[in-house]
Design a protein around this motif. Sequence first.
Motif, PDB file in Angstrom:
ATOM      1  N   PRO A  85     -17.569  -2.765  39.881  1.00 34.77           N
ATOM      2  CA  PRO A  85     -18.207  -1.687  39.101  1.00 34.77           C
ATOM      3  C   PRO A  85     -17.410  -0.375  39.126  1.00 34.77           C
ATOM      4  N   GLN A  86     -16.776  -0.047  40.262  1.00 35.51           N
ATOM      5  CA  GLN A  86     -15.964   1.160  40.332  1.00 35.51           C
ATOM      6  C   GLN A  86     -14.726   1.045  39.447  1.00 35.51           C
ATOM      7  N   ALA A  87     -14.116  -0.137  39.403  1.00 36.60           N
ATOM      8  CA  ALA A  87     -12.952  -0.354  38.542  1.00 36.60           C
ATOM      9  C   ALA A  87     -13.338  -0.236  37.069  1.00 36.60           C
ATOM     10  N   VAL A  88     -14.504  -0.772  36.713  1.00 32.25           N
ATOM     11  CA  VAL A  88     -15.001  -0.656  35.332  1.00 32.25           C
ATOM     12  C   VAL A  88     -15.219   0.811  34.980  1.00 32.25           C
ATOM     13  N   ASP A  89     -15.837   1.558  35.901  1.00 28.43           N
ATOM     14  CA  ASP A  89     -16.063   2.988  35.664  1.00 28.43           C
ATOM     15  C   ASP A  89     -14.746   3.743  35.502  1.00 28.43           C
ATOM     16  N   GLY A  90     -13.757   3.414  36.314  1.00 28.54           N
ATOM     17  CA  GLY A  90     -12.443   4.055  36.215  1.00 28.54           C
ATOM     18  C   GLY A  90     -11.749   3.733  34.914  1.00 28.54           C
ATOM     19  N   ARG A  91     -11.822   2.461  34.498  1.00 30.75           N
ATOM     20  CA  ARG A  91     -11.237   2.050  33.215  1.00 30.75           C
ATOM     21  C   ARG A  91     -11.881   2.819  32.072  1.00 30.75           C
ATOM     22  N   ASP A  92     -13.216   2.898  32.094  1.00 29.98           N
ATOM     23  CA  ASP A  92     -13.930   3.605  31.026  1.00 29.98           C
ATOM     24  C   ASP A  92     -13.604   5.092  31.019  1.00 29.98           C
ATOM     25  N   ALA A  93     -13.480   5.688  32.202  1.00 27.71           N
ATOM     26  CA  ALA A  93     -13.134   7.111  32.291  1.00 27.71           C
ATOM     27  C   ALA A  93     -11.735   7.364  31.737  1.00 27.71           C
ATOM     28  N   LEU A  94     -10.794   6.476  32.052  1.00 28.00           N
ATOM     29  CA  LEU A  94      -9.444   6.609  31.523  1.00 28.00           C
ATOM     30  C   LEU A  94      -9.450   6.493  29.998  1.00 28.00           C
ATOM     31  N   ALA A  95     -10.176   5.518  29.470  1.00 32.57           N
ATOM     32  CA  ALA A  95     -10.242   5.340  28.010  1.00 32.57           C
ATOM     33  C   ALA A  95     -10.874   6.558  27.339  1.00 32.57           C
ATOM     34  N   ARG A  96     -11.958   7.082  27.916  1.00 32.63           N
ATOM     35  CA  ARG A  96     -12.602   8.277  27.337  1.00 32.63           C
ATOM     36  C   ARG A  96     -11.668   9.481  27.365  1.00 32.63           C
ATOM     37  N   HIS A  97     -10.973   9.660  28.484  1.00 32.83           N
ATOM     38  CA  HIS A  97     -10.055  10.794  28.588  1.00 32.83           C
ATOM     39  C   HIS A  97      -8.911  10.659  27.580  1.00 32.83           C
ATOM     40  N   LEU A  98      -8.354   9.476  27.470  1.00 31.53           N
ATOM     41  CA  LEU A  98      -7.258   9.243  26.539  1.00 31.53           C
ATOM     42  C   LEU A  98      -7.711   9.462  25.095  1.00 31.53           C
ATOM     43  N   TYR A  99      -8.889   8.954  24.755  1.00 32.91           N
ATOM     44  CA  TYR A  99      -9.441   9.155  23.413  1.00 32.91           C
ATOM     45  C   TYR A  99      -9.671  10.647  23.164  1.00 32.91           C
ATOM     46  N   GLY A 100     -10.219  11.355  24.153  1.00 32.85           N
ATOM     47  CA  GLY A 100     -10.446  12.798  24.009  1.00 32.85           C
ATOM     48  C   GLY A 100      -9.148  13.560  23.825  1.00 32.85           C
ATOM     49  N   ALA A 101      -8.098  13.152  24.547  1.00 35.08           N
ATOM     50  CA  ALA A 101      -6.797  13.812  24.413  1.00 35.08           C
ATOM     51  C   ALA A 101      -6.217  13.595  23.017  1.00 35.08           C
ATOM     52  N   VAL A 102      -6.329  12.382  22.482  1.00 36.18           N
ATOM     53  CA  VAL A 102      -5.840  12.115  21.126  1.00 36.18           C
ATOM     54  C   VAL A 102      -6.652  12.911  20.113  1.00 36.18           C
ATOM     55  N   PHE A 103      -7.962  12.944  20.291  1.00 36.84           N
ATOM     56  CA  PHE A 103      -8.827  13.702  19.386  1.00 36.84           C
ATOM     57  C   PHE A 103      -8.432  15.181  19.396  1.00 36.84           C
ATOM     58  N   SER A 104      -8.245  15.762  20.573  1.00 39.72           N
ATOM     59  CA  SER A 104      -7.849  17.170  20.678  1.00 39.72           C
ATOM     60  C   SER A 104      -6.478  17.404  20.054  1.00 39.72           C
ATOM     61  N   PHE A 105      -5.569  16.463  20.246  1.00 39.44           N
ATOM     62  CA  PHE A 105      -4.248  16.579  19.655  1.00 39.44           C
ATOM     63  C   PHE A 105      -4.323  16.597  18.126  1.00 39.44           C
ATOM     64  N   VAL A 106      -5.086  15.666  17.564  1.00 37.16           N
ATOM     65  CA  VAL A 106      -5.204  15.587  16.104  1.00 37.16           C
ATOM     66  C   VAL A 106      -5.841  16.858  15.542  1.00 37.16           C
ATOM     67  N   VAL A 107      -6.910  17.328  16.170  1.00 33.50           N
ATOM     68  CA  VAL A 107      -7.561  18.558  15.722  1.00 33.50           C
ATOM     69  C   VAL A 107      -6.582  19.733  15.812  1.00 33.50           C
ATOM     70  N   GLY A 108      -5.817  19.799  16.899  1.00 40.19           N
ATOM     71  CA  GLY A 108      -4.828  20.867  17.055  1.00 40.19           C
ATOM     72  C   GLY A 108      -3.757  20.830  15.992  1.00 40.19           C
ATOM     73  N   ARG A 109      -3.288  19.621  15.677  1.00 41.95           N
ATOM     74  CA  ARG A 109      -2.248  19.492  14.639  1.00 41.95           C
ATOM     75  C   ARG A 109      -2.798  19.867  13.264  1.00 41.95           C
ATOM     76  N   VAL A 110      -4.037  19.475  12.969  1.00 40.34           N
ATOM     77  CA  VAL A 110      -4.648  19.862  11.694  1.00 40.34           C
ATOM     78  C   VAL A 110      -4.784  21.371  11.628  1.00 40.34           C
ATOM     79  N   ASN A 111      -5.241  21.979  12.715  1.00 39.84           N
ATOM     80  CA  ASN A 111      -5.366  23.434  12.745  1.00 39.84           C
ATOM     81  C   ASN A 111      -4.015  24.108  12.566  1.00 39.84           C
ATOM     82  N   ASP A 112      -2.975  23.580  13.208  1.00 39.03           N
ATOM     83  CA  ASP A 112      -1.632  24.142  13.044  1.00 39.03           C
ATOM     84  C   ASP A 112      -1.175  24.037  11.595  1.00 39.03           C
ATOM     85  N   LEU A 113      -1.468  22.910  10.981  1.00 38.83           N
ATOM     86  CA  LEU A 113      -1.058  22.680   9.598  1.00 38.83           C
ATOM     87  C   LEU A 113      -1.772  23.623   8.646  1.00 38.83           C
ATOM     88  N   LEU A 114      -3.041  23.892   8.926  1.00 35.85           N
ATOM     89  CA  LEU A 114      -3.822  24.745   8.035  1.00 35.85           C
ATOM     90  C   LEU A 114      -3.716  26.224   8.384  1.00 35.85           C
TER      91      LEU A 114
END
Length: 172
Positions: A85-114
Amino acid sequence: QEVVEAVAAIMAVLELGNITFQAPAANSEGSEVRGREDADGALSNAALLLGVTPAALEATLCRRAMRVRDEGGTQQTITQSRSVPQAVDGRDALARHLYGAVFSFVVGRVNDLLADGGPGTPADALQRSFSRTSSSGVATCVGGGFAPFVGVLDIFGFEFFETNSFEQLCIN
């Protein structure tokens, strides 16, 4: 290059969701990746997309390293196995963080473009497409109506499916 890296990170999120764990035969309180020897399995694919070795990714997900000082003041590293269960929680936390980082990157690039830019930039073309500002201070287009904008809605959480897909990521 940025687009390739962002897509690779999104693909890594999907592959991370496909990694499953089991208790090793010799340690019922520990964890290991199920199918870790598969060359085309989720662990290998996620590791490749993240730029690490499968062994390093499995070690990160299944074990925890702590640095402590002993009575003499010397630093030592203690490694502790994580339960399934701890490994599953760690995997999910890593996936959420990575997804959040990509989301923030895309929003930042759109803002830079506009953002306001010099002649010949996309921002300059957008500014020239506006002819006036309404009495409320909202920019309007030449043909009337409101100026274009980018609205982003991020819904937190993932549904659980047997196999993750790109459509699931788009919905989430």
